[in-house]
Design a protein around this motif. Structure first.
Motif, PDB file in Angstrom:
ATOM      1  N   CYS A 201     -68.699   9.378  46.450  1.00 57.43           N
ATOM      2  CA  CYS A 201     -68.610   8.945  47.856  1.00 57.43           C
ATOM      3  C   CYS A 201     -68.878  10.133  48.783  1.00 57.43           C
ATOM      4  O   CYS A 201     -69.662  10.027  49.732  1.00 57.43           O
TER       5      CYS A 201
ATOM      6  N   PHE B 289     -71.889  10.412  51.568  1.00 53.16           N
ATOM      7  CA  PHE B 289     -71.664  10.590  53.009  1.00 53.16           C
ATOM      8  C   PHE B 289     -72.357  11.850  53.523  1.00 53.16           C
ATOM      9  O   PHE B 289     -72.990  11.830  54.575  1.00 53.16           O
TER      10      PHE B 289
ATOM     11  N   LYS C  41     -63.074   8.057  54.899  1.00 56.81           N
ATOM     12  CA  LYS C  41     -63.503   7.313  56.096  1.00 56.81           C
ATOM     13  C   LYS C  41     -63.870   8.301  57.209  1.00 56.81           C
ATOM     14  O   LYS C  41     -64.869   8.106  57.903  1.00 56.81           O
TER      15      LYS C  41
ATOM     16  N   ALA D 265     -67.234   9.669  56.379  1.00 65.13           N
ATOM     17  CA  ALA D 265     -68.281   8.670  56.648  1.00 65.13           C
ATOM     18  C   ALA D 265     -68.548   8.605  58.153  1.00 65.13           C
ATOM     19  O   ALA D 265     -69.707   8.645  58.588  1.00 65.13           O
TER      20      ALA D 265
ATOM     21  N   PHE E 227     -68.237   3.104  55.117  1.00 62.27           N
ATOM     22  CA  PHE E 227     -67.490   3.107  53.848  1.00 62.27           C
ATOM     23  C   PHE E 227     -66.909   1.705  53.713  1.00 62.27           C
ATOM     24  O   PHE E 227     -65.956   1.357  54.414  1.00 62.27           O
TER      25      PHE E 227
END
Ligand code: HSE
Length: 339
Positions: free
Chosen positions: A109, A113, A135, A138, A145
């Motif tokens: 992740c 990002f 988050k 992102a 996300f």
């Protein structure tokens, strides 16, 4: 514009997504103007494949079924390289859930990002253990996300609370959050042994790679943590959620409950009272008159207690290949709509 997707993991969920994308290609284009290509796939067992113009999904499914590995379009990348070097604009993290430290999914992740790629995931590790941090990353990079599939598979809990229910303050959640255990309890009531019922749940694609996470309540605990952090904006650590699974429930307990006009259900709950958080997962004896008692098999249910709407309950499949595949599709469509 075509959405270009990279898949990490080609297990049950990814294959379910691919089946939907193949079967609904024309409908999705016509109804939602949604066009896609899966450009890259990485799987520990099957290998890594890449084609910037789009991979042939039918062929990928056939290759893994018949040969147990990808044959065409192979490339020598690890998942991080795939995220960085492929021309994808969305990364779907669909690998196994690791609830110990969330890796390697958290790393995937973060890499996505930092490379300004959206992430869609049904993997509970990153959402339960690092949601807030991810988050923020992102948001900083202007990408999304999306985690609908982490709770109740494609039954829209996250998007319901963030969408149509926006404006409400959520005060509590309570429900059946794990498909495997609800399926096992249902089948045990039908007369099946615990072991056979678990085996069936695994064959049907409901259980986690390590089903201990289901039967000990850890999967439901992760979902309680996600709901608290994502929808209630409560900083709740997974270890703050008291947790007990269904392994101690016997067939005798189930029959005894039936005599008392009740059923054992694995309940996940979180409520805030006077700024104190009470969060737990445990088996509860639910009277037959209660709506949760009638929720059977892999179906889950969640009651959301709000300030403006009172209790809102959503009932639907909580696990499964197509159901979780759909959860990914719904987030992909949402991203495409806003792009
Ligand atoms: N193992 C999970 C369940 C899958 O049974 O609910 C969906 O999160």
């Amino acid at each position: 514009m075509k959405q270009k997707i990279a898949l990490i993991g080609f297990g049950t969920v990814a294959q379910g997504l691919c089946e939907i994308l193949i079967n609904k290609k024309n409908e999705l284009a016509k109804k939602y103007n949604y066009r896609y290509e899966i450009v890259a796939v990485s799987d520990l067992r099957f290998g890594v494949v890449y084609n910037p113009e789009g991979l042939n999904l039918k062929r990928l499914l056939k290759e893994v079924k018949e040969k147990g590995k990808f044959i065409k379009d192979r490339i020598d990348w690890n998942p991080v390289e795939m995220i960085e070097k492929s021309n994808s604009d969305v990364v779907c993290e669909l690998a196994y859930t690791n609830l110990k430290d969330g890796q390697p999914a958290i790393k995937h992740c973060e890499t996505a990002f930092k490379n300004k790629k959206h992430v869609v995931t049904s993997n509970k590790g990153p959402a339960a253990l690092a949601y807030r941090r991810l988050k923020r990353l992102a948001d900083k990079n202007g990408v999304r996300f999306m985690i609908e599939g982490t709770v109740l598979s494609g039954t829209p809990v996250i998007n319901l609370a963030n969408g149509p229910l926006a404006g409400n303050t959520i005060k509590a959640f309570k429900g059946i959050l794990n498909g495997t255990t609800n399926y096992i309890l249902t089948r045990m009531e039908d007369g099946m042994s615990y072991e056979d019922a678990l085996k069936e749940a695994q064959e049907l694609g409901y259980a986690e790679a390590d089903p201990t996470n289901d039967v000990q309540g850890y999967d439901a605990r992760a979902k309680v943590t996600i709901l608290a952090n994502v929808l209630m904006n409560v900083k709740l650590d997974i270890n703050q959620v008291k947790c007990k699974g269904i392994t101690k429930i016997t067939r005798e307990d189930i029959l005894e409950a039936k005599k008392k006009n009740a059923r054992w259900k694995l309940i996940g709950s979180i409520e805030i009272k006077k700024d104190k958080i009470k969060a737990y997962v445990k088996p509860e004896l639910v009277p037959m008159t209660h709506p949760l008692a009638g929720v059977m098999g892999s179906v889950n249910a969640l009651t959301i207690t709000t300030d403006l709407m009172g209790d809102v309950t959503i009932v639907g499949k909580g696990a499964g290949k197509i159901e979780t595949g759909f959860s990914i599709l719904t987030d992909l469509l949402a991203i495409a709509k806003n792009s």
